[in-house]
Write a protein that holds these residues in place. Structure first.
Motif, PDB file in Angstrom:
ATOM      1  N   VAL A 302       2.183  -9.345  19.304  1.00 46.75           N
ATOM      2  CA  VAL A 302       2.306  -8.436  20.456  1.00 46.75           C
ATOM      3  C   VAL A 302       2.512  -9.240  21.736  1.00 46.75           C
ATOM      4  O   VAL A 302       3.356  -8.901  22.582  1.00 46.75           O
ATOM      5  N   THR A 303       1.739 -10.308  21.899  1.00 50.83           N
ATOM      6  CA  THR A 303       1.860 -11.149  23.096  1.00 50.83           C
ATOM      7  C   THR A 303       3.230 -11.810  23.153  1.00 50.83           C
ATOM      8  O   THR A 303       3.866 -11.854  24.222  1.00 50.83           O
ATOM      9  N   LYS A 304       3.709 -12.309  22.027  1.00 49.68           N
ATOM     10  CA  LYS A 304       5.022 -12.952  21.975  1.00 49.68           C
ATOM     11  C   LYS A 304       6.129 -11.985  22.401  1.00 49.68           C
ATOM     12  O   LYS A 304       6.998 -12.323  23.206  1.00 49.68           O
ATOM     13  N   LYS A 305       6.078 -10.753  21.881  1.00 48.84           N
ATOM     14  CA  LYS A 305       7.107  -9.764  22.220  1.00 48.84           C
ATOM     15  C   LYS A 305       6.998  -9.318  23.678  1.00 48.84           C
ATOM     16  O   LYS A 305       8.007  -9.008  24.318  1.00 48.84           O
ATOM     17  N   THR A 306       5.795  -9.287  24.190  1.00 46.30           N
ATOM     18  CA  THR A 306       5.615  -8.922  25.600  1.00 46.30           C
ATOM     19  C   THR A 306       6.161 -10.015  26.515  1.00 46.30           C
ATOM     20  O   THR A 306       6.812  -9.718  27.528  1.00 46.30           O
ATOM     21  N   ILE A 307       5.903 -11.268  26.177  1.00 42.70           N
ATOM     22  CA  ILE A 307       6.471 -12.386  26.948  1.00 42.70           C
ATOM     23  C   ILE A 307       7.997 -12.340  26.873  1.00 42.70           C
ATOM     24  O   ILE A 307       8.696 -12.554  27.876  1.00 42.70           O
ATOM     25  N   GLU A 308       8.519 -12.030  25.692  1.00 44.87           N
ATOM     26  CA  GLU A 308       9.967 -11.911  25.505  1.00 44.87           C
ATOM     27  C   GLU A 308      10.540 -10.832  26.428  1.00 44.87           C
ATOM     28  O   GLU A 308      11.587 -11.021  27.059  1.00 44.87           O
ATOM     29  N   ALA A 309       9.865  -9.688  26.528  1.00 48.90           N
ATOM     30  CA  ALA A 309      10.322  -8.617  27.416  1.00 48.90           C
ATOM     31  C   ALA A 309      10.333  -9.073  28.869  1.00 48.90           C
ATOM     32  O   ALA A 309      11.268  -8.776  29.626  1.00 48.90           O
ATOM     33  N   LEU A 310       9.285  -9.788  29.274  1.00 48.09           N
ATOM     34  CA  LEU A 310       9.248 -10.342  30.625  1.00 48.09           C
ATOM     35  C   LEU A 310      10.426 -11.280  30.857  1.00 48.09           C
ATOM     36  O   LEU A 310      11.074 -11.242  31.919  1.00 48.09           O
ATOM     37  N   GLN A 311      10.730 -12.112  29.874  1.00 52.37           N
ATOM     38  CA  GLN A 311      11.832 -13.058  30.006  1.00 52.37           C
ATOM     39  C   GLN A 311      13.180 -12.344  30.036  1.00 52.37           C
ATOM     40  O   GLN A 311      14.067 -12.740  30.796  1.00 52.37           O
ATOM     41  N   ARG A 315      13.580 -13.890  33.287  1.00 46.28           N
ATOM     42  CA  ARG A 315      13.925 -15.257  32.956  1.00 46.28           C
ATOM     43  C   ARG A 315      14.946 -15.291  31.818  1.00 46.28           C
ATOM     44  O   ARG A 315      14.684 -15.767  30.713  1.00 46.28           O
ATOM     45  N   PRO A 316      16.137 -14.712  32.067  1.00 48.15           N
ATOM     46  CA  PRO A 316      17.104 -14.499  30.992  1.00 48.15           C
ATOM     47  C   PRO A 316      17.700 -15.776  30.406  1.00 48.15           C
ATOM     48  O   PRO A 316      18.337 -15.729  29.351  1.00 48.15           O
ATOM     49  N   GLN A 317      17.479 -16.916  31.054  1.00 49.24           N
ATOM     50  CA  GLN A 317      17.990 -18.178  30.516  1.00 49.24           C
ATOM     51  C   GLN A 317      17.244 -18.582  29.244  1.00 49.24           C
ATOM     52  O   GLN A 317      17.752 -19.355  28.431  1.00 49.24           O
ATOM     53  N   ASN A 318      16.044 -18.096  29.082  1.00 50.70           N
ATOM     54  CA  ASN A 318      15.235 -18.452  27.915  1.00 50.70           C
ATOM     55  C   ASN A 318      14.353 -17.268  27.541  1.00 50.70           C
ATOM     56  O   ASN A 318      13.451 -16.904  28.289  1.00 50.70           O
ATOM     57  N   TYR A 319      14.627 -16.657  26.398  1.00 44.96           N
ATOM     58  CA  TYR A 319      13.865 -15.475  25.990  1.00 44.96           C
ATOM     59  C   TYR A 319      13.315 -15.664  24.570  1.00 44.96           C
ATOM     60  O   TYR A 319      13.463 -14.821  23.692  1.00 44.96           O
ATOM     61  N   ASP A 320      12.608 -16.779  24.398  1.00 44.66           N
ATOM     62  CA  ASP A 320      12.055 -17.097  23.087  1.00 44.66           C
ATOM     63  C   ASP A 320      10.651 -16.560  22.860  1.00 44.66           C
ATOM     64  O   ASP A 320      10.061 -16.744  21.804  1.00 44.66           O
ATOM     65  N   GLY A 321      10.069 -15.889  23.870  1.00 43.64           N
ATOM     66  CA  GLY A 321       8.738 -15.319  23.719  1.00 43.64           C
ATOM     67  C   GLY A 321       7.605 -16.308  23.852  1.00 43.64           C
ATOM     68  O   GLY A 321       6.457 -15.975  23.567  1.00 43.64           O
ATOM     69  N   ILE A 322       7.920 -17.514  24.307  1.00 36.22           N
ATOM     70  CA  ILE A 322       6.895 -18.550  24.492  1.00 36.22           C
ATOM     71  C   ILE A 322       6.574 -18.676  25.978  1.00 36.22           C
ATOM     72  O   ILE A 322       7.476 -18.735  26.819  1.00 36.22           O
ATOM     73  N   MET A 323       5.306 -18.721  26.293  1.00 35.20           N
ATOM     74  CA  MET A 323       4.875 -18.838  27.686  1.00 35.20           C
ATOM     75  C   MET A 323       5.003 -20.289  28.133  1.00 35.20           C
ATOM     76  O   MET A 323       4.052 -21.066  28.070  1.00 35.20           O
ATOM     77  N   ASP A 324       6.198 -20.654  28.588  1.00 34.43           N
ATOM     78  CA  ASP A 324       6.383 -22.007  29.122  1.00 34.43           C
ATOM     79  C   ASP A 324       5.999 -22.007  30.604  1.00 34.43           C
ATOM     80  O   ASP A 324       5.612 -20.980  31.167  1.00 34.43           O
ATOM     81  N   ALA A 325       6.100 -23.179  31.223  1.00 30.94           N
ATOM     82  CA  ALA A 325       5.620 -23.327  32.609  1.00 30.94           C
ATOM     83  C   ALA A 325       6.385 -22.433  33.573  1.00 30.94           C
ATOM     84  O   ALA A 325       5.793 -21.809  34.463  1.00 30.94           O
ATOM     85  N   GLU A 326       7.706 -22.337  33.399  1.00 36.91           N
ATOM     86  CA  GLU A 326       8.489 -21.527  34.337  1.00 36.91           C
ATOM     87  C   GLU A 326       8.167 -20.045  34.177  1.00 36.91           C
ATOM     88  O   GLU A 326       8.026 -19.320  35.171  1.00 36.91           O
ATOM     89  N   THR A 327       8.041 -19.585  32.939  1.00 33.08           N
ATOM     90  CA  THR A 327       7.677 -18.179  32.716  1.00 33.08           C
ATOM     91  C   THR A 327       6.307 -17.874  33.314  1.00 33.08           C
ATOM     92  O   THR A 327       6.101 -16.823  33.932  1.00 33.08           O
ATOM     93  N   TRP A 328       5.369 -18.807  33.138  1.00 37.65           N
ATOM     94  CA  TRP A 328       4.023 -18.634  33.683  1.00 37.65           C
ATOM     95  C   TRP A 328       4.049 -18.593  35.210  1.00 37.65           C
ATOM     96  O   TRP A 328       3.381 -17.755  35.832  1.00 37.65           O
ATOM     97  N   ALA A 329       4.843 -19.447  35.830  1.00 32.78           N
ATOM     98  CA  ALA A 329       4.966 -19.441  37.294  1.00 32.78           C
ATOM     99  C   ALA A 329       5.624 -18.157  37.783  1.00 32.78           C
ATOM    100  O   ALA A 329       5.215 -17.577  38.799  1.00 32.78           O
ATOM    101  N   ILE A 330       6.652 -17.697  37.065  1.00 26.41           N
ATOM    102  CA  ILE A 330       7.335 -16.450  37.439  1.00 26.41           C
ATOM    103  C   ILE A 330       6.383 -15.263  37.366  1.00 26.41           C
ATOM    104  O   ILE A 330       6.328 -14.416  38.271  1.00 26.41           O
ATOM    105  N   LEU A 331       5.614 -15.190  36.278  1.00 24.22           N
ATOM    106  CA  LEU A 331       4.661 -14.085  36.121  1.00 24.22           C
ATOM    107  C   LEU A 331       3.645 -14.072  37.256  1.00 24.22           C
ATOM    108  O   LEU A 331       3.340 -13.009  37.827  1.00 24.22           O
ATOM    109  N   GLN A 332       3.126 -15.227  37.609  1.00 19.14           N
ATOM    110  CA  GLN A 332       2.154 -15.281  38.707  1.00 19.14           C
ATOM    111  C   GLN A 332       2.800 -14.908  40.046  1.00 19.14           C
ATOM    112  O   GLN A 332       2.177 -14.228  40.883  1.00 19.14           O
TER     113      GLN A 332
END
Length: 340
Positions: A302-311, A315-332
């Motif tokens: 569920v978390t992976k798919k939710t991160i994927e939706a956020l991406q 963050r359309p350059q990378n939508y692998d569902g992994i919370m990397d540093a850029e995704t984490w910074a964007i979310l914050q």
């Protein structure tokens, strides 16, 4: 002796009578206060004059807002006024409209059809799924309306955003003709692009809807945002940033805020990534932003798919569902800008 007693008795009698007279005179008698009734000023509640209801060929409309727009209230009717017709009685609009009301339409949800143009029309008009509007891919200037904006269309399904559920009840849905994605040999999703003509149509249509219904930026969403475990549309190739930059539609993070948060985010990902406390923190941040996720402290599906939706959205350059540093910074950064 008798004379003396007589004199004493007479004196006592005189003194006693005199005392009785004095008591009688000084007995307290409450005064009767005659008060004049206060004059009450009658304040009749005078209704402010309201704009008239227009009547065209027997159909009534009310197109002026008299409610408080700062509270997102609105009395405008964008269609004809629908009224009851009780047998034997007359419904009148002597006091129409009350100012305490607002629109049912709180959300705008964007989709893709995963079907070509002709099949999209057929399915969305003849089967148990629909949308208020369909944007074709024919290069013309037409947008198909399929459902009255005042009615529910069946486009969102099981869905949630922040405290709201079942968003069919409170949303307008736009379907865009697009074939969705195919999976390559590794299972990675390869999405199809949208034409420039489609993007312009969607932008003009969305702008009109969010302006009329005062839909906030936080409520302009992808189907994948409101149903991340089930849906991917309209996918990472839909140009959300273009809509934000050029048409002031929807959400986007501030780049400066993201850059400021990136250093700390890199440290979090490199040193805390698999700690349950950090995973719980990331899940809570997703929930705070609006996603329907329950923090578990695990990188579950569920978390992976939710991160994927956020991406997909941010963050359309990378939508692998992994919370990397850029995704984490964007979310914050998004939470800094848009959290309640």
């Amino acid at each position: 002796m008798r004379k003396t007693l007589y004199i004493i008795g007479l004196s006592t009698l005189v003194f006693s009578c005199t005392s009785q007279k004095n008591i009688k005179k000084t007995t307290y008698r409450p005064k009767t206060v005659t008060s004049q009734p206060k004059s009450v000023t009658k304040t009749d509640s005078v209704e402010k004059p309201k704009p008239k209801i227009t009547n065209e060929h027997g159909v009534e409309f009310f197109t002026t807002n008299i409610a408080d727009a700062t509270k997102n209230d609105n009395t405008i009717s964008y269609g004809s006024i629908v009224s009851a017709k009780p047998a034997g009685y007359k419904v009148v609009k002597t006091h129409f409209p009350a100012i305490a009301q607002n629109f049912r339409q709180k959300y705008l949800i964007l989709h893709y059809t995963v079907l070509p143009d002709d099949k999209s029309v057929e399915v969305l008009t003849q089967q148990s799924v629909s949308a208020h509007y369909l944007v074709n891919n024919l290069g013309d200037n037409e947008i198909y309306q399929l459902v009255d904006e005042n009615k529910r269309s069946y486009h969102a399904g099981v869905s949630a955003w922040r405290s709201d559920k079942n968003l069919n009840d409170t949303s307008i849905g736009i379907e865009i003709v697009n074939m969705g994605y195919t999976a390559d040999a590794t299972g990675a999703k390869i999405f199809q692009p949208f034409s420039d003509e489609q993007v312009k149509k969607v932008a003009a249509l969305a702008k009109d809807i969010v302006t009329r219904y005062q839909i906030p930026a936080t409520n302009v969403l992808a189907h994948s945002d409101i149903a991340p475990t089930r849906k991917q549309d309209p996918g990472p190739l839909f140009p959300w940033k273009k809509l934000y930059d050029e048409y002031q539609i929807g959400m986007w993070y501030d780049e400066a805020a993201k850059q400021t948060l990136l250093t700390t985010a890199q440290t979090d990902i490199s040193t805390r990534y698999n700690e349950p406390a950090f995973i719980f923190l990331a899940q809570t941040a997703l929930q705070k932003f609006g996603y329907d996720i329950q923090p578990s402290g695990k990188w579950d599906d569920v978390t992976k798919k939710t991160i994927e939706a956020l991406q997909y959205h941010f963050r359309p350059q990378n939508y692998d569902g992994i919370m990397d540093a850029e995704t984490w910074a964007i979310l914050q950064a998004l939470n800094q800008k848009y959290s309640k």
